[in-house]
Design a protein around this motif. Structure first.
Motif, PDB file in Angstrom:
ATOM      1  N   SER A  39      13.741  79.303  62.534  1.00 20.73           N
ATOM      2  CA  SER A  39      15.115  78.964  62.170  1.00 20.73           C
ATOM      3  C   SER A  39      16.047  80.067  62.661  1.00 20.73           C
ATOM      4  CB  SER A  39      15.265  78.814  60.649  1.00 20.73           C
ATOM      5  OG  SER A  39      16.617  78.576  60.294  1.00 20.73           O
ATOM      6  N   ASN A  40      17.299  79.665  62.922  1.00 25.57           N
ATOM      7  CA  ASN A  40      18.331  80.634  63.290  1.00 25.57           C
ATOM      8  C   ASN A  40      19.326  80.812  62.152  1.00 25.57           C
ATOM      9  OD1 ASN A  40      19.490  78.087  63.455  1.00 25.57           O
ATOM     10  ND2 ASN A  40      20.821  78.630  65.179  1.00 25.57           N
ATOM     11  N   ALA A  41      18.846  80.699  60.903  1.00 26.03           N
ATOM     12  CA  ALA A  41      19.727  80.770  59.739  1.00 26.03           C
ATOM     13  C   ALA A  41      20.486  82.094  59.661  1.00 26.03           C
ATOM     14  CB  ALA A  41      18.918  80.552  58.458  1.00 26.03           C
ATOM     15  N   THR A  42      19.915  83.160  60.210  1.00 20.49           N
ATOM     16  CA  THR A  42      20.589  84.458  60.197  1.00 20.49           C
ATOM     17  C   THR A  42      21.437  84.688  61.447  1.00 20.49           C
ATOM     18  OG1 THR A  42      18.730  85.572  61.277  1.00 20.49           O
ATOM     19  CG2 THR A  42      18.691  85.443  58.865  1.00 20.49           C
ATOM     20  N   GLY A  43      21.443  83.709  62.341  1.00 20.71           N
ATOM     21  CA  GLY A  43      22.121  83.866  63.617  1.00 20.71           C
ATOM     22  C   GLY A  43      21.182  84.211  64.752  1.00 20.71           C
ATOM     23  N   THR A  44      19.923  84.486  64.428  1.00 24.77           N
ATOM     24  CA  THR A  44      18.897  84.795  65.428  1.00 24.77           C
ATOM     25  C   THR A  44      17.657  83.979  65.094  1.00 24.77           C
ATOM     26  OG1 THR A  44      19.743  87.053  65.647  1.00 24.77           O
ATOM     27  CG2 THR A  44      17.509  86.643  66.446  1.00 24.77           C
ATOM     28  N   TRP A  45      17.019  83.406  66.119  1.00 22.08           N
ATOM     29  CA  TRP A  45      15.814  82.610  65.875  1.00 22.08           C
ATOM     30  C   TRP A  45      14.671  83.521  65.448  1.00 22.08           C
ATOM     31  CZ3 TRP A  45      15.312  77.490  65.453  1.00 22.08           C
ATOM     32  CH2 TRP A  45      16.339  76.684  65.945  1.00 22.08           C
ATOM     33  N   GLU A  46      14.187  83.301  64.220  1.00 28.52           N
ATOM     34  CA  GLU A  46      13.099  84.090  63.656  1.00 28.52           C
ATOM     35  C   GLU A  46      12.074  83.166  63.006  1.00 28.52           C
ATOM     36  OE1 GLU A  46      12.633  87.101  64.231  1.00 28.52           O
ATOM     37  OE2 GLU A  46      14.530  88.157  64.454  1.00 28.52           O
ATOM     38  N   LEU A  47      10.952  83.754  62.613  1.00 30.75           N
ATOM     39  CA  LEU A  47       9.846  83.021  62.015  1.00 30.75           C
ATOM     40  C   LEU A  47       9.968  83.044  60.488  1.00 30.75           C
ATOM     41  CD1 LEU A  47       7.310  81.612  63.227  1.00 30.75           C
ATOM     42  CD2 LEU A  47       6.047  83.681  62.636  1.00 30.75           C
ATOM     43  N   TYR A  48       9.700  81.894  59.866  1.00 33.62           N
ATOM     44  CA  TYR A  48       9.752  81.744  58.403  1.00 33.62           C
ATOM     45  C   TYR A  48       8.450  81.129  57.918  1.00 33.62           C
ATOM     46  CZ  TYR A  48      14.811  82.530  58.575  1.00 33.62           C
ATOM     47  OH  TYR A  48      16.064  83.072  58.747  1.00 33.62           O
ATOM     48  N   GLU A  49       8.065  81.462  56.669  1.00 36.24           N
ATOM     49  CA  GLU A  49       6.943  80.779  56.055  1.00 36.24           C
ATOM     50  C   GLU A  49       7.451  79.904  54.910  1.00 36.24           C
ATOM     51  OE1 GLU A  49       4.270  83.853  54.744  1.00 36.24           O
ATOM     52  OE2 GLU A  49       5.186  83.984  52.760  1.00 36.24           O
ATOM     53  N   TRP A  50       6.707  78.837  54.651  1.00 30.51           N
ATOM     54  CA  TRP A  50       7.106  77.866  53.638  1.00 30.51           C
ATOM     55  C   TRP A  50       5.860  77.429  52.879  1.00 30.51           C
ATOM     56  CZ3 TRP A  50       8.299  72.090  55.008  1.00 30.51           C
ATOM     57  CH2 TRP A  50       8.678  71.401  53.849  1.00 30.51           C
ATOM     58  N   ASP A  51       5.865  77.671  51.574  1.00 29.84           N
ATOM     59  CA  ASP A  51       4.814  77.169  50.688  1.00 29.84           C
ATOM     60  C   ASP A  51       5.320  75.862  50.088  1.00 29.84           C
ATOM     61  OD1 ASP A  51       3.070  76.578  48.586  1.00 29.84           O
ATOM     62  OD2 ASP A  51       2.636  78.688  48.205  1.00 29.84           O
ATOM     63  N   ARG A  52       4.777  74.751  50.546  1.00 22.29           N
ATOM     64  CA  ARG A  52       5.285  73.450  50.090  1.00 22.29           C
ATOM     65  C   ARG A  52       5.038  73.236  48.599  1.00 22.29           C
ATOM     66  NH1 ARG A  52       5.529  68.780  54.261  1.00 22.29           N
ATOM     67  NH2 ARG A  52       5.507  69.861  56.259  1.00 22.29           N
ATOM     68  N   ALA A  53       3.959  73.778  48.067  1.00 22.23           N
ATOM     69  CA  ALA A  53       3.643  73.556  46.662  1.00 22.23           C
ATOM     70  C   ALA A  53       4.730  74.098  45.747  1.00 22.23           C
ATOM     71  CB  ALA A  53       2.296  74.188  46.326  1.00 22.23           C
ATOM     72  N   SER A  54       5.260  75.255  46.088  1.00 18.75           N
ATOM     73  CA  SER A  54       6.314  75.865  45.272  1.00 18.75           C
ATOM     74  C   SER A  54       7.685  75.741  45.896  1.00 18.75           C
ATOM     75  CB  SER A  54       6.003  77.345  45.054  1.00 18.75           C
ATOM     76  OG  SER A  54       6.023  78.046  46.292  1.00 18.75           O
TER      77      SER A  54
END
Length: 631
Positions: A39-54
């Motif tokens: 995602s580029n949510a900060t203005g720069t494309w970076e890597l994010y993790e997502w725990d779907r359970a929580s």
């Protein structure tokens, strides 16, 4: 100025770049609630993790120039990401525990290199491909462990090495060869690795080899030069690629993309029996595929006339009509994956509608924070007779505008890319400023069959420009484009074609804007990544030493003295694909000749992952065109 949504022209086009976007999440095979996405949510494309359970999400990487590659291992225990230096694409693989905070070199014994693929197994197993840029030349021969020797062809010494890496032990060489190769896939039981290679000398049409982890060759497939395991096909230019093993441990069927019938199509290789099952579908255009998670069906990705569709193909009933179209809107799909429950998640957009990550179960899968991007205008299709056949072009124009209009030919890169009905902030920005935009899927583009794609071999650049010229003539005679207000613009291979077009057809263009181009092909070959050298040898039919007249005829520097239009050149300081020295050679030649030009240099590689930098570059291109177009 055109109206394409709320706000001023300036606000709209900048918002399309600056608002947050997300990619389709990748999930761990054995822990599907654990995901990574970009995602580029900060203005720069970076890597994010997502725990779907929580539904917990957090950013993993924070680097000045962004992060392009990230993966999860099958257990969801580790996140891997590639750390290059300032966008130069040369670096090392890093990893951190899912949910953890500590980054570490994934394989400390492997030094910085250009990456050539990654396949992750269980318990820390990884198969890693690396390439090093070399300078000298040698004559072929393979050093594949357990393989047979193949000879012929002149190759560069950089080559490719594929390593088997396990925690606590030194990396072991699985494969090494002077030619271009890459890691394709690893079987779900961690016993087999599929690689793509070009030992036969043609990196544009690779062969496939399957190896056990001890280096024993299990299968060799090459569809070039009339040869192939289990059959004979009609000559060279038949590439193999797109590899993926079944996700089911113990099921070692390998999905491969072939082009035996003059277009990309899937087939399944049964490693145990050697049987090759071609998946013949009554669909026009080109077809690729991915596995459903239980291995019983394929997700079919159908591309035709610059738009995509998805299908489910039941492998048990394929011959009896087991193809079912999935409900996706008209437009383009940038990524898709099958979930364990059989649903499919995909990123969709059209020229008019910004991208969104959806599910076939309905609704949005992953929404970025903040507002959505302003919409733009739909494209229309044009088919133009050209010297090599009918040329497909996409046309965007300001709403309600009558021609003839100032017109930008926005030329795609690749060359084996193509323009499609996808949301493109660059095209939308031109439209906001009153320009019509023409995108040409010239010979060399994918999406129109193997022959169309390969028609540029031996004469790259010059062939594509013939098609662009045919569409340019149509745009003028149809009344769409004002003949004295034409802009030729492109990025990467499109930037190369821009400079070549300005020199070979100087009377046709009022302004040129070239971003990240090949400008001096001889110097570019000397400095570029080894994989691209191999690609160039396949494209030209040899190296610059072997066929210098072809490189000279296709090099923009050859025609610099013919350029009459003002030129803006945008270049990355650390670009390994279109290196800065060869661009400087071209710009310095323009300066010596007294040609009108400007240069914009930025501190990154082949493009930028930073929104502010992209906004600066797009703003510079539009300002340059508006300043130099007559009227």
């Amino acid at each position: 100025m055109a109206e394409t949504g709320g706000g001023t022209d300036e606000e709209r086009w900048k918002a399309r770049i600056g608002v947050a976007h997300v990619t389709v999440p990748r999930w761990a095979r054995d822990a599907p609630d654990r995901c990574v996405y970009r995602s580029n949510a900060t203005g720069t494309w970076e890597l994010y993790e997502w725990d779907r359970a929580s539904d917990a999400r957090r950013r993993l990487t924070d680097r000045p120039h962004g992060t392009a590659l990230g993966f999860l291992d099958p257990a969801g225990a580790w996140v891997w990401w590639f750390a290059d230096t300032d966008g130069d694409e040369r670096g090392v693989w890093m990893r951190r525990p899912f949910g953890g905070d500590h980054d570490e070199p994934a394989v400390p014994a492997l030094g910085p290199a250009h990456q050539a693929g990654l396949a992750l197994g269980t318990n820390g197993l990884a198969v890693i491909g690396t390439t090093m840029t070399g300078g000298t030349t040698t004559t072929g021969g393979t050093t594949t462990t357990g393989g047979t020797t193949m000879t012929g062809g002149t190759t560069t010494s950089g080559g490719t090495t594929i390593h088997v890496c396990r925690p606590g032990t030194a990396p072991r060489t699985l494969y090494t060869h002077p030619s271009d190769a890459h890691v394709g896939a690893m079987s779900a039981d961690d016993t087999l690795v599929a690689i793509g290679h070009s030992e036969h000398g043609d990196s544009r049409h690779k062969a496939v080899r399957v190896l056990r982890l001890d280096g024993t060759v299990v299968a060799d497939l090459w569809d070039g030069a009339g040869r192939g395991l289990g059959g004979i096909w009609d000559g060279p230019g038949k590439g193999l690629g797109g590899m993926a093993f079944s996700p089911v441990p113990g099921d070692n069927r390998l999905l491969i993309e072939h082009e035996r019938h003059s277009r990309p199509e899937p087939m399944i290789l049964d490693i145990a029996t050697g049987e090759q099952r071609e998946i013949a579908l009554d669909l026009p255009g080109e077809v690729s595929a991915a596995w459903y998670q239980d291995g019983s069906a394929l997700l079919i990705w159908h591309t035709h006339h610059a738009r995509d569709e998805l299908y489910r193909l039941d492998l048990n009933t394929a011959e009896a009509g087991g193809l079912i179209r999935l409900d996706t809107p008209k437009g383009v799909i940038r990524g898709a994956g099958t979930r364990p429950d059989g649903t499919v998640e995909f990123a969709w957009s059209s020229a008019a509608h910004p991208p969104v990550v959806r599910s076939t179960s309905g609704g949005t899968v992953l929404a970025p924070p903040g507002p959505t991007a302003p919409p733009s205008v739909p494209v229309t299709d044009a088919w133009v007779d050209g010297p090599g056949g009918r040329i497909h072009a996409l046309i965007s124009r300001p709403p309600g505008a009558d021609g003839p209009l100032p017109c930008v030919f926005e030329v795609h890169g690749g060359p084996i890319g193509y323009d499609d009905d996808a949301f493109d902030p660059v095209v939308a920005a031109w439209v906001d400023h009153g320009f019509a935009v023409v995108q040409v899927n010239y010979r060399g583009s994918t999406g129109y069959g193997s022959r169309w794609r390969d028609a540029i071999e031996g004469r790259p650049g010059l062939t594509e420009l013939e098609d662009i010229e045919a569409v340019r003539e149509w745009a003028v005679t149809s009344g769409l484009a004002a003949p004295k207000r034409l802009v030729l613009s492109g990025r990467s291979w499109g930037g190369y074609l821009t400079l070549l077009g300005l020199g070979t057809r100087p009377d046709n263009w009022a302004v040129g804007i070239s971003t990240m181009p090949v400008a001096d092909y001889f110097a570019a070959y000397e400095d570029e990544m080894e994989a691209l050298r191999a690609y160039d040898r396949s494209l030209f039919g040899g190296s610059p030493d072997e066929v210098p007249e072809r490189y000279r005829a296709s090099s923009p520097l050859t025609y610099a003295d013919h350029v009459t239009a003002p030129v803006l050149v945008i270049a990355g300081e650390n670009d390994p694909r279109c290196p800065i020295r060869q661009i400087d050679n071209y710009v310095n030649r323009l300066a010596t000749l007294g040609k009108q030009h400007e240069v914009y240099r930025y501190d990154a590689g082949h493009g930028s992952l930073v929104a502010d930098e992209r906004i600066k570059q797009i703003g510079a291109t539009i300002a340059f065109a508006c300043a130099h177009l007559p009227g």
